[in-house]
Design an enzyme around this catalytic site. Structure first.
Site, PDB file in Angstrom:
ATOM      1  N   PRO A 122      54.644  71.021  14.816  1.00 19.99           N
ATOM      2  CA  PRO A 122      55.965  70.401  14.835  1.00 19.99           C
ATOM      3  C   PRO A 122      56.754  70.683  16.110  1.00 19.99           C
ATOM      4  O   PRO A 122      57.718  69.973  16.404  1.00 19.99           O
ATOM      5  CB  PRO A 122      56.667  71.018  13.616  1.00 19.99           C
ATOM      6  CG  PRO A 122      55.572  71.517  12.743  1.00 19.99           C
ATOM      7  CD  PRO A 122      54.476  71.932  13.671  1.00 19.99           C
ATOM      8  N   GLU A 150      51.114  79.191   7.511  1.00 16.35           N
ATOM      9  CA  GLU A 150      52.434  79.309   8.119  1.00 16.35           C
ATOM     10  C   GLU A 150      52.439  78.904   9.591  1.00 16.35           C
ATOM     11  O   GLU A 150      53.397  78.331  10.086  1.00 16.35           O
ATOM     12  CB  GLU A 150      52.941  80.755   7.979  1.00 16.35           C
ATOM     13  CG  GLU A 150      54.299  81.016   8.604  1.00 16.35           C
ATOM     14  CD  GLU A 150      55.425  80.249   7.923  1.00 16.35           C
ATOM     15  OE1 GLU A 150      56.471  80.070   8.538  1.00 16.35           O
ATOM     16  OE2 GLU A 150      55.222  79.820   6.762  1.00 16.35           O
ATOM     17  N   ARG A 172      41.257  53.251  19.427  1.00 20.30           N
ATOM     18  CA  ARG A 172      41.429  51.804  19.393  1.00 20.30           C
ATOM     19  C   ARG A 172      41.724  51.232  20.779  1.00 20.30           C
ATOM     20  O   ARG A 172      41.613  50.019  20.989  1.00 20.30           O
ATOM     21  CB  ARG A 172      42.522  51.415  18.405  1.00 20.30           C
ATOM     22  CG  ARG A 172      43.920  51.809  18.824  1.00 20.30           C
ATOM     23  CD  ARG A 172      44.927  51.608  17.693  1.00 20.30           C
ATOM     24  NE  ARG A 172      44.909  50.276  17.168  1.00 20.30           N
ATOM     25  CZ  ARG A 172      45.558  49.245  17.696  1.00 20.30           C
ATOM     26  NH1 ARG A 172      46.259  49.442  18.817  1.00 20.30           N
ATOM     27  NH2 ARG A 172      45.513  48.053  17.160  1.00 20.30           N
ATOM     28  N   ASP A 199      50.384  45.120  21.198  1.00 20.11           N
ATOM     29  CA  ASP A 199      50.922  45.931  20.105  1.00 20.11           C
ATOM     30  C   ASP A 199      52.349  46.375  20.388  1.00 20.11           C
ATOM     31  O   ASP A 199      52.772  46.466  21.549  1.00 20.11           O
ATOM     32  CB  ASP A 199      50.075  47.197  19.912  1.00 20.11           C
ATOM     33  CG  ASP A 199      48.795  46.909  19.157  1.00 20.11           C
ATOM     34  OD1 ASP A 199      48.722  45.869  18.491  1.00 20.11           O
ATOM     35  OD2 ASP A 199      47.865  47.728  19.243  1.00 20.11           O
TER      36      ASP A 199
END
Length: 266
Positions: free
Chosen positions: A108, A135, A173, A188
């Site tokens: 994160p 953790e 991709r 895209d």
């Protein structure tokens, strides 16, 4: 391209790596994809890969030894000296492109992932993703092993596998031959700096809802202009922040001003 995922749940990764676009890219030899269980590198009889944090606190922390060992063993197995055929043993290990592999930690705290980073990573010949659980990681993994830290959003998952597989899908991709239509990735959302224009297919009318007449006109130049205008309109409505950095032509700016006048958006 070669992509390795270092994980405690390789079976979870294999379900995705062997399916759809990723599975086809693997079958065609466009991308070599594999998941490696770093528990196999634990140096204790119980094969534990985590321990309680120094200083106290809740949760368990991933130990450095098995992750370092898995990455180093992987590099030794993959790369050989092109002249002698012998295993490369020195640091840094280099990919066939001459560049060292990117070793990516999913967490994160990492750099927010976006399409520009996907296009950047798509130019590499080898990526290694470290997928954690519990953790967190021993900080020495972050400081002395990884080259990149990535986050797919401001939320926390139970593990890094889903995040890593999201990045892998978006990178593979972009490889030549991975998609059936080579123009798909170019148009895209985010690839042009804007959200993508709306798409329609047959039938021309469904439950009273009609396909825009412009798309049925056969006038390709007008259709392209319509699509560009729709991309600008959709971006203004849904992600106006993207317009601040998008590369817009004078024609785009004129269309955008007209759209703002029509919609009252700014």
């Amino acid at each position: 391209m070669r992509i390795d995922l270092i994980t405690l749940f390789p079976e979870m990764c294999e379900m995705v790596l062997g399916t759809s676009i990723l599975g086809k890219a693997r079958e065609k030899g466009i991308a070599e994809l594999q998941a490696l269980n770093f528990r196999d590198y634990a140096n204790n009889k119980h094969h534990s890969v985590d321990d309680t944090p120094y200083g106290g606190g809740g949760g368990m922390v991933l130990k450095p030894e098995p992750i370092f060992a898995a990455v180093e063993d992987l590099l030794h197995k993959v790369y050989t000296d092109p002249e002698t055929g012998r295993t490369v043993s020195g640091e840094p290990h280099t990919a066939p492109s001459g560049r060292p592999p990117r070793i990516i930690l999913m967490c994160p705290q990492g750099r927010r992932y976006n399409q520009a980073i996907a296009e950047e990573l798509a130019q590499e010949s080898h990526l290694i993703f470290i997928c954690g659980h519990y953790e967190g990681y021993d900080e020495r993994i972050r400081e002395h092993l990884v080259t990149d830290e990535l986050s797919i959003g401001d939320y926390v998952l139970t593990g890094g596998e889903l995040a890593a597989l999201t990045v892998v899908d978006s990178v593979v991709r972009l490889q030549p031959g991975a998609l059936g239509n080579e123009t798909s990735a170019v148009t895209d959302s985010f690839s042009t700096g804007l959200l993508e224009y709306p798409h329609y297919t047959r039938p021309p009318e469904f439950r009273g809802w009609k396909v825009p007449d412009m798309l049925l006109s056969g006038h390709h130049a007008n259709i392209e202009q319509w699509r560009r205008e729709q991309a600008l309109r959709r971006t203004l409505e849904r992600r106006p922040d993207l317009l601040e950095q998008a590369e817009l032509t004078d024609k785009d700016l004129r269309m955008l001003e007209r759209i703002k006048a029509e919609t009252g958006l700014s």
